[in-house]
Design a protein around this motif. Structure first.
Motif, PDB file in Angstrom:
ATOM      1  N   LEU A  53       0.831  -1.201   0.000  1.00 46.88           N
ATOM      2  CA  LEU A  53       0.000   0.000   0.000  1.00 46.88           C
ATOM      3  C   LEU A  53       0.864   1.249   0.000  1.00 46.88           C
ATOM      4  O   LEU A  53       2.065   1.187   0.293  1.00 46.88           O
ATOM      5  N   PRO A  54       0.297   2.413  -0.319  1.00 51.48           N
ATOM      6  CA  PRO A  54       1.114   3.636  -0.390  1.00 51.48           C
ATOM      7  C   PRO A  54       1.935   3.921   0.864  1.00 51.48           C
ATOM      8  O   PRO A  54       3.019   4.488   0.775  1.00 51.48           O
ATOM      9  N   ALA A  55       1.458   3.495   2.018  1.00 46.42           N
ATOM     10  CA  ALA A  55       2.183   3.784   3.262  1.00 46.42           C
ATOM     11  C   ALA A  55       3.519   3.048   3.375  1.00 46.42           C
ATOM     12  O   ALA A  55       4.308   3.346   4.280  1.00 46.42           O
ATOM     13  N   VAL A  56       3.821   2.128   2.443  1.00 41.71           N
ATOM     14  CA  VAL A  56       5.135   1.486   2.488  1.00 41.71           C
ATOM     15  C   VAL A  56       6.245   2.512   2.252  1.00 41.71           C
ATOM     16  O   VAL A  56       7.375   2.306   2.673  1.00 41.71           O
ATOM     17  N   ARG A  57       5.878   3.632   1.596  1.00 44.72           N
ATOM     18  CA  ARG A  57       6.883   4.694   1.381  1.00 44.72           C
ATOM     19  C   ARG A  57       7.463   5.170   2.699  1.00 44.72           C
ATOM     20  O   ARG A  57       8.623   5.559   2.775  1.00 44.72           O
ATOM     21  N   ALA A  58       6.624   5.179   3.734  1.00 45.64           N
ATOM     22  CA  ALA A  58       7.059   5.632   5.062  1.00 45.64           C
ATOM     23  C   ALA A  58       7.338   4.445   5.984  1.00 45.64           C
ATOM     24  O   ALA A  58       7.522   4.625   7.187  1.00 45.64           O
ATOM     25  N   ARG A  59       7.348   3.240   5.423  1.00 51.55           N
ATOM     26  CA  ARG A  59       7.566   2.004   6.190  1.00 51.55           C
ATOM     27  C   ARG A  59       6.532   1.858   7.300  1.00 51.55           C
ATOM     28  O   ARG A  59       6.854   1.496   8.426  1.00 51.55           O
ATOM     29  N   ARG A  60       5.273   2.145   6.958  1.00 49.68           N
ATOM     30  CA  ARG A  60       4.203   2.107   7.950  1.00 49.68           C
ATOM     31  C   ARG A  60       3.020   1.249   7.527  1.00 49.68           C
ATOM     32  O   ARG A  60       1.919   1.448   8.009  1.00 49.68           O
ATOM     33  N   SER A  61       3.228   0.318   6.650  1.00 51.19           N
ATOM     34  CA  SER A  61       2.091  -0.475   6.189  1.00 51.19           C
ATOM     35  C   SER A  61       2.474  -1.935   6.093  1.00 51.19           C
ATOM     36  O   SER A  61       3.499  -2.275   5.510  1.00 51.19           O
ATOM     37  N   VAL A  62       1.648  -2.758   6.663  1.00 52.59           N
ATOM     38  CA  VAL A  62       1.845  -4.196   6.523  1.00 52.59           C
ATOM     39  C   VAL A  62       1.467  -4.584   5.090  1.00 52.59           C
ATOM     40  O   VAL A  62       0.519  -4.035   4.526  1.00 52.59           O
ATOM     41  N   THR A  63       2.235  -5.476   4.508  1.00 50.56           N
ATOM     42  CA  THR A  63       1.985  -5.946   3.149  1.00 50.56           C
ATOM     43  C   THR A  63       1.518  -7.393   3.209  1.00 50.56           C
ATOM     44  O   THR A  63       2.199  -8.250   3.770  1.00 50.56           O
ATOM     45  N   VAL A  64       0.346  -7.642   2.643  1.00 50.67           N
ATOM     46  CA  VAL A  64      -0.196  -8.995   2.577  1.00 50.67           C
ATOM     47  C   VAL A  64       0.522  -9.738   1.457  1.00 50.67           C
ATOM     48  O   VAL A  64       0.695  -9.187   0.361  1.00 50.67           O
ATOM     49  N   THR A  65       0.939 -10.990   1.728  1.00 53.72           N
ATOM     50  CA  THR A  65       1.631 -11.791   0.725  1.00 53.72           C
ATOM     51  C   THR A  65       1.096 -13.220   0.703  1.00 53.72           C
ATOM     52  O   THR A  65       0.592 -13.719   1.697  1.00 53.72           O
ATOM     53  N   PHE A  66       1.239 -13.846  -0.452  1.00 49.88           N
ATOM     54  CA  PHE A  66       0.964 -15.262  -0.626  1.00 49.88           C
ATOM     55  C   PHE A  66       1.759 -15.761  -1.812  1.00 49.88           C
ATOM     56  O   PHE A  66       1.716 -15.148  -2.875  1.00 49.88           O
ATOM     57  N   PRO A  67       2.458 -16.866  -1.670  1.00 51.36           N
ATOM     58  CA  PRO A  67       2.815 -17.539  -0.426  1.00 51.36           C
ATOM     59  C   PRO A  67       3.989 -16.823   0.240  1.00 51.36           C
ATOM     60  O   PRO A  67       4.570 -15.903  -0.338  1.00 51.36           O
ATOM     61  N   SER A  68       4.335 -17.290   1.397  1.00 54.48           N
ATOM     62  CA  SER A  68       5.509 -16.740   2.078  1.00 54.48           C
ATOM     63  C   SER A  68       6.767 -17.127   1.289  1.00 54.48           C
ATOM     64  O   SER A  68       6.869 -18.243   0.788  1.00 54.48           O
ATOM     65  N   HIS A  69       7.689 -16.183   1.170  1.00 54.60           N
ATOM     66  CA  HIS A  69       8.957 -16.448   0.482  1.00 54.60           C
ATOM     67  C   HIS A  69      10.031 -15.593   1.147  1.00 54.60           C
ATOM     68  O   HIS A  69       9.816 -14.390   1.372  1.00 54.60           O
ATOM     69  N   PRO A  70      11.199 -16.159   1.451  1.00 55.41           N
ATOM     70  CA  PRO A  70      12.231 -15.414   2.189  1.00 55.41           C
ATOM     71  C   PRO A  70      12.621 -14.076   1.561  1.00 55.41           C
ATOM     72  O   PRO A  70      12.746 -13.075   2.263  1.00 55.41           O
ATOM     73  N   ALA A  71      12.794 -14.020   0.248  1.00 54.29           N
ATOM     74  CA  ALA A  71      13.218 -12.764  -0.393  1.00 54.29           C
ATOM     75  C   ALA A  71      12.134 -11.698  -0.263  1.00 54.29           C
ATOM     76  O   ALA A  71      12.415 -10.537   0.057  1.00 54.29           O
ATOM     77  N   ALA A  72      10.889 -12.074  -0.504  1.00 62.33           N
ATOM     78  CA  ALA A  72       9.779 -11.116  -0.369  1.00 62.33           C
ATOM     79  C   ALA A  72       9.599 -10.716   1.089  1.00 62.33           C
ATOM     80  O   ALA A  72       9.321  -9.550   1.394  1.00 62.33           O
ATOM     81  N   ASN A  73       9.773 -11.664   1.997  1.00 67.96           N
ATOM     82  CA  ASN A  73       9.629 -11.367   3.430  1.00 67.96           C
ATOM     83  C   ASN A  73      10.608 -10.285   3.869  1.00 67.96           C
ATOM     84  O   ASN A  73      10.229  -9.349   4.582  1.00 67.96           O
ATOM     85  N   VAL A  74      11.844 -10.400   3.455  1.00 64.39           N
ATOM     86  CA  VAL A  74      12.862  -9.407   3.830  1.00 64.39           C
ATOM     87  C   VAL A  74      12.472  -8.029   3.292  1.00 64.39           C
ATOM     88  O   VAL A  74      12.525  -7.028   4.013  1.00 64.39           O
ATOM     89  N   LEU A  75      12.080  -7.972   2.037  1.00 60.83           N
ATOM     90  CA  LEU A  75      11.701  -6.700   1.421  1.00 60.83           C
ATOM     91  C   LEU A  75      10.538  -6.058   2.169  1.00 60.83           C
ATOM     92  O   LEU A  75      10.612  -4.890   2.571  1.00 60.83           O
ATOM     93  N   PHE A  76       9.471  -6.803   2.382  1.00 62.51           N
ATOM     94  CA  PHE A  76       8.274  -6.200   2.960  1.00 62.51           C
ATOM     95  C   PHE A  76       8.385  -5.987   4.470  1.00 62.51           C
ATOM     96  O   PHE A  76       7.762  -5.070   5.006  1.00 62.51           O
TER      97      PHE A  76
END
Length: 189
Positions: A53-76
Motif C-alpha cells: 500500500l502507499p504507506a510502504v513509502r514511510a515504512r508504515r504499512s503491513v503488506t499482505v503476501t501469498f505464499p511466504s517467500h524469504p526474499a519477499a519477506n525481507v523486502l516487505f
C-alpha cells in the motif's frame, strides 16, 4: 523482479518476457492469480503475490503476501511488515479491502464539503477534518484495542458520535458496503 502493471494491460506489457527459474517474481497486480501469471511468463520461478500500500513509502504499512517467500519477506518487513495468508482466496479478500481507501478519503472530503456548504471556509473545514481524523489514525496503532473498542472509546453514550453512527451506519448502508465488497471480490477471482 516486481511485476506491477494494470491487470488489463498485462498480456501486452508482459508479452515476450521470460523469467529464469532462479529469480523470484513479486506479483502486485490486483486480480491476477499466480497461476495466471505463471502461464503468461512461462516460468517455474517462485511467484509471490503482494499488496504493498502507499504507506510502504514511510515504512508504515503491513503488506499482505501469498505464499511466504524469504526474499519477499525481507523486502516487505523492511517496508513496514508482512502479513502472510494461507491461500489466494484469503489474499483476494485482503485485496478487496484495499478498494476502500479512496472511499475513506471521499468520506472526509464529503464532511469538508458539508461544512463549506454551511458557511465554513473550505480551507478551515479541511484543516479541521484532517486534524480530527489524524488523531483517530494515530489511535489505530494501538493494537491492544479492537476497532469496536476504539469506536466506543471515541463515543459518548447518547452523544453526537453515537447519533451519527446509528443514523448513518444502519443496516442498509452496511449491507450496501458488504455487497460492494462482495462484487469486487468476485471480480478479483
Amino acid at each position: 523482479m516486481i511485476i506491477a502493471v494494470r491487470r488489463q494491460d498485462r498480456h501486452e506489457a508482459l508479452a515476450g518476457l521470460r523469467v529464469d527459474g532462479d529469480k523470484t517474481v513479486v506479483n502486485v497486480m490486483a486480480g491476477v492469480a499466480n497461476d495466471d501469471l505463471r502461464g503468461t511468463l512461462a516460468t517455474d520461478a517462485p511467484l509471490v503475490r503482494a499488496i504493498p500500500l502507499p504507506a510502504v513509502r514511510a515504512r508504515r504499512s503491513v503488506t499482505v503476501t501469498f505464499p511466504s517467500h524469504p526474499a519477499a519477506n525481507v523486502l516487505f518487513e523492511y517496508l513496514g511488515g508482512v502479513l502472510h495468508v494461507a491461500d489466494e482466496a484469503a489474499f483476494d479478500v485482503f485485496s478487496a479491502l484495499t478498494g476502500t481507501l479512496t472511499a475513506h478519503c471521499t468520506y472526509l472530503a464529503t464532511l469538508t464539503s458539508w461544512a463549506s456548504g454551511h458557511g465554513i471556509a473550505a480551507d478551515d473545514a479541511e484543516r479541521y477534518v484532517r486534524g480530527l481524523f489524524q488523531e483517530v489514525g494515530r489511535a489505530l496503532s494501538d493494537e491492544a484495542r479492537s476497532l469496536h473498542q476504539l469506536a466506543a472509546d471515541h463515543e459518548t453514550p447518547n452523544g453526537n458520535n453515537e447519533r451519527i453512527r446509528t443514523s448513518w451506519s444502519d443496516t442498509a448502508n452496511s449491507e450496501a458496503l458488504e455487497k460492494a465488497l462482495d462484487d469486487l471480490l468476485a471480480d478479483l477471482k
